[in-house]
Design a protein around this motif. Sequence first.
Motif, PDB file in Angstrom:
ATOM      1  N   ASN A  20       0.891  -0.906  -0.087  1.00 48.02           N
ATOM      2  CA  ASN A  20      -0.378  -0.331  -0.154  1.00 48.02           C
ATOM      3  C   ASN A  20       1.248   0.955  -0.053  1.00 48.02           C
ATOM      4  O   ASN A  20       0.233   2.447  -0.257  1.00 48.02           O
ATOM      5  N   ASP A  66     -11.894   2.018   0.464  1.00 45.33           N
ATOM      6  CA  ASP A  66     -10.304   2.423   0.485  1.00 45.33           C
ATOM      7  C   ASP A  66      -9.779   1.344   0.075  1.00 45.33           C
ATOM      8  O   ASP A  66      -8.330   1.965  -0.413  1.00 45.33           O
ATOM      9  N   GLN A  78      -9.110   2.163  -3.189  1.00 36.82           N
ATOM     10  CA  GLN A  78      -8.196   3.686  -3.647  1.00 36.82           C
ATOM     11  C   GLN A  78      -6.973   3.136  -4.141  1.00 36.82           C
ATOM     12  O   GLN A  78      -6.295   3.634  -3.673  1.00 36.82           O
ATOM     13  N   HIS A  79      -6.591   1.917  -2.580  1.00 38.77           N
ATOM     14  CA  HIS A  79      -5.327   1.550  -2.486  1.00 38.77           C
ATOM     15  C   HIS A  79      -4.445   0.337  -4.312  1.00 38.77           C
ATOM     16  O   HIS A  79      -4.075   0.687  -4.723  1.00 38.77           O
ATOM     17  N   HIS A  80      -5.798   0.244  -5.306  1.00 39.09           N
ATOM     18  CA  HIS A  80      -5.411  -0.339  -6.079  1.00 39.09           C
ATOM     19  C   HIS A  80      -5.906   0.695  -7.772  1.00 39.09           C
ATOM     20  O   HIS A  80      -4.624   0.539  -8.471  1.00 39.09           O
ATOM     21  N   ASN A  81      -6.583   1.585  -7.237  1.00 37.87           N
ATOM     22  CA  ASN A  81      -7.116   2.344  -8.942  1.00 37.87           C
ATOM     23  C   ASN A  81      -6.743   3.650  -8.328  1.00 37.87           C
ATOM     24  O   ASN A  81      -7.337   4.242  -7.442  1.00 37.87           O
ATOM     25  N   SER A  82      -6.681   4.926  -8.927  1.00 41.18           N
ATOM     26  CA  SER A  82      -6.918   5.859  -9.328  1.00 41.18           C
ATOM     27  C   SER A  82      -8.042   6.447 -10.222  1.00 41.18           C
ATOM     28  O   SER A  82      -7.352   6.872 -11.150  1.00 41.18           O
ATOM     29  N   ILE A  83      -9.884   6.083 -10.140  1.00 34.92           N
ATOM     30  CA  ILE A  83     -10.645   6.035 -11.250  1.00 34.92           C
ATOM     31  C   ILE A  83     -11.260   7.336 -11.049  1.00 34.92           C
ATOM     32  O   ILE A  83     -11.124   8.221 -12.318  1.00 34.92           O
ATOM     33  N   HIS A 143     -15.983   8.806  -0.529  1.00 33.93           N
ATOM     34  CA  HIS A 143     -15.234   9.375  -0.817  1.00 33.93           C
ATOM     35  C   HIS A 143     -15.176   8.797  -2.277  1.00 33.93           C
ATOM     36  O   HIS A 143     -15.623   7.815  -2.737  1.00 33.93           O
ATOM     37  N   MET A 144     -15.602   9.946  -3.266  1.00 32.61           N
ATOM     38  CA  MET A 144     -15.295   9.214  -4.597  1.00 32.61           C
ATOM     39  C   MET A 144     -16.171   8.602  -5.385  1.00 32.61           C
ATOM     40  O   MET A 144     -17.785   8.538  -4.220  1.00 32.61           O
ATOM     41  N   VAL A 197     -18.031   5.331  -7.824  1.00 30.35           N
ATOM     42  CA  VAL A 197     -18.073   3.524  -7.946  1.00 30.35           C
ATOM     43  C   VAL A 197     -16.834   3.292  -6.743  1.00 30.35           C
ATOM     44  O   VAL A 197     -17.323   1.434  -7.126  1.00 30.35           O
ATOM     45  N   ARG A 198     -15.848   3.813  -6.824  1.00 28.49           N
ATOM     46  CA  ARG A 198     -14.640   3.241  -6.143  1.00 28.49           C
ATOM     47  C   ARG A 198     -14.547   3.720  -5.020  1.00 28.49           C
ATOM     48  O   ARG A 198     -14.017   4.515  -4.623  1.00 28.49           O
TER      49      ARG A 198
END
Lengths: 184, 184
Positions: free
Chosen positions: A136, A176, A179-184, A169-170, A172-173
């Motif tokens: 992470n 938390d 969020q660690h995996h992807n920035s959509i 926060h944000m 569809v994704r």
Amino acid sequence: MKRRLLLVSNSTLHGGGYLQHCQQQIQDFYGKNVKRILFIPYALHDRDAYSKTARDKFKTLGYEVDSVHETSDPVDAVRKAEGIFIGGGNTFRLLKSLYDNKLVTEIRNRVLEDGIPYMGSSAGTNVSTISINTTNDMPIVYPPTFAAIGLVPFNINPHYVDADPNSKHMGVRSNDHAQHHNSI
Amino acid sequence: MKRRLLLVSNSTLHGGGYLQHCQQQIQDFYGKNVKRILFIPYALHDRDAYSKTARDKFKTLGYEVDSVHETSDPVDAVRKAEGIFIGGGNTFRLLKSLYDNKLVTEIRNRVLEDGIPYMGSSAGTNVSTISINTTNDMPIVYPPTFAAIGLVPFNINPHYVDADPNSKHMGVRSNDHAQHHNSI
């Protein structure tokens, strides 16, 4: 040769002292034959302060600590180590420093061939696996590869946090974990 | 040549549709002279599904979308593009694919020298900066460098989350923000 590993997720639990939550396991793990432990502080910026923290704690458990950054020859220090402890911090910084100092293969050989005990905490656990692809941490430096020491045939995420289905926060994704995996 | 950039933190806000929160800004940004936008879907695994999502949305805003993954020559597609949009997903996957397809320099030249409009969302914003050293994403693949397109002379963290001082996850570094940086 049987490998001997103690892989800890983090060095401090909420409200506790440094390595307090696992000190009994540390003593059981290194045992009474190991007198000196080689500490690798590369995951944090201030290596002097970090090795003092480790040294002070291990002293209370009956072990002397040599920090690899205080030796003139890190490879030789690993070759002579009775036991190794790699502390946490930033996994990218740690892995890069391990490669910069040519310690990755050396540590692997000592643990897998000579059977010396290896303890890792957090980032020190990350680098004991196949690769750091599941960390992470923030990629603050660029290691020559994400391949790690490979003491176990799988990866670990030592600070996995379950998704919070109520997060706003944000979109569809919204959790938390994603969020660690992807920035959509 | 003045650079023209629209850097969006994320493509979806809680409760809203894809790019709904910034659709007015998108139209203001690309304007009426741009008819076709080159979409770069490399940040997500399913490029077909991703370009359909982008195409459907941009159609409602009056723009045709060409997805770079559907062209036989990505470099040529960038050379001919009237405008570019790089969508979000995993920043490591995106940057690696940009290098694999030799698009980093090409996009930089088109935006900085030819002045075509560049929109990025999330990971697409990350790669528009100096480097991806400040991404929160997981390093699922290994790009040839962390250096990015360099359209702006600073880095961005599009999903910064303030520390939660009440968190009891782990110890001294008990907040989500520190967790992104370090594994202690």
